[in-house]
Structure formats: C-alpha cells, structure tokens
Design an enzyme around this catalytic site. Sequence first.
Site, PDB file in Angstrom:
ATOM      1  CB  ALA A 122      -0.905  -0.065   1.069  1.00 53.84           C
ATOM      2  CE  LYS A 123       2.739   2.431   4.665  1.00 56.47           C
ATOM      3  NZ  LYS A 123       1.914   1.289   5.007  1.00 56.47           N
TER       4      LYS A 123
END
Length: 202
Positions: A145-146
């Site tokens: 998700a980064k």
Amino acid sequence: FEEKLKKLLKSKYVVAVSNGTVALDLAYKAIGLKRKDEVILPAMSYISTASAISYQGGIPFFVDIDPINNCIDTRQIEKAISKKTKALSFIDYGGNPANHKKILKISKKYKLPIIHDAAQSLGAYIDQKPLGANGTLSTMSFHMAKIITTIEGGAVFTNNFKLFKKLLILRNIGEIPSKKYNHVMLGTNARMTELQAAFGIA
C-alpha cells in the site's frame, strides 16, 4: 537496495528489514526504550506507530493533530512532556510534512530522541530536502500500500553510527555481523530477503 535508499534520502546509514512495524520495533530497541517509558506521538496514525512502543512495555502518550496538515500539533508537544518522556514520534501524514523545525527544536531543548515514522514520507520534500530520514532514527514501510513496494519490507535510517551498528545486531538475532554465531544481545530475525530487495530496486 540499501545503497540506493541512502542516496535517495541522503542518509548515512540504512538497515533494510522485513517490514515497517519491525523497523519501528527495532528503532525503539536501539534507543533502549524501557517499561513505563513514555513516547509522545500523534493521535492519528496507523496502529504500528503506537504498538511498537507497547512492544517494549512503553506507554504511547497521544497528543492531538493539527487540523491544517493532519500531523502532530507541535503546540501540544511541550505540554505533554514529563519526567517519564523518553522520545518523540511523528509522521508526515499522507506525505504532508509535519513541522520538522519545531519538532527538532523541542527534541534538542529536552534532549529527546526522535523516532520519525516515515512510512508515508517517501517522495515528499521539505525545504528541498527529502522526507524519510529526518529523525534520530527514521523508519519506512515498503508494504504494497506504500509509495514503493518490496511486497513486504521496511527500513531504518540514521546518521548515528552507534545506533546503526546496534541495529545490524538486532536485525540478525543478536549476532555480530563479523562473528558468525556470536550473539551478544537479544535480537530477532528481521532480515529483508534478497528477493524483496530486488523488487525494491526494480
């Protein structure tokens, strides 16, 4: 991968680890956070920002956020400092910079180390300097998700050589890098794999 991160974030030392939560855990171990020690941190963040403090038996001391930037309200930090306070922690919410200058000033005034949870900082800048390696110790996540991903992974950044050497030992089950099977402290297996690093480089 570590060398590329060093250049990108202008940090002297980088220790790649298995995930961002582990990075925070090792950062607090490296500064010697103990049971009942308090760490001031923003009330809005991902749970790992606080849980890594609790892993050491420490106490997360939450202060409110600034409604303008969603980061820690620096006006509230000094009010929260007590004899039990051992460190300050902050994030750059969504890559939006916190008030780094004010946080650094408070840190110096009270001689408190800064743990910069930089999981959301990669790619952002303040005063033409990259965010992500702006604490006594800074941590990053490379979860899917980064900003960039190693599928699962993280890193700890520092300009302090002693902390860097301690992190290398903590990351590898307490083993001295130059002496195989010589374990000198209680560490954990927090190593990033070669495959994860390859994803990060890509």
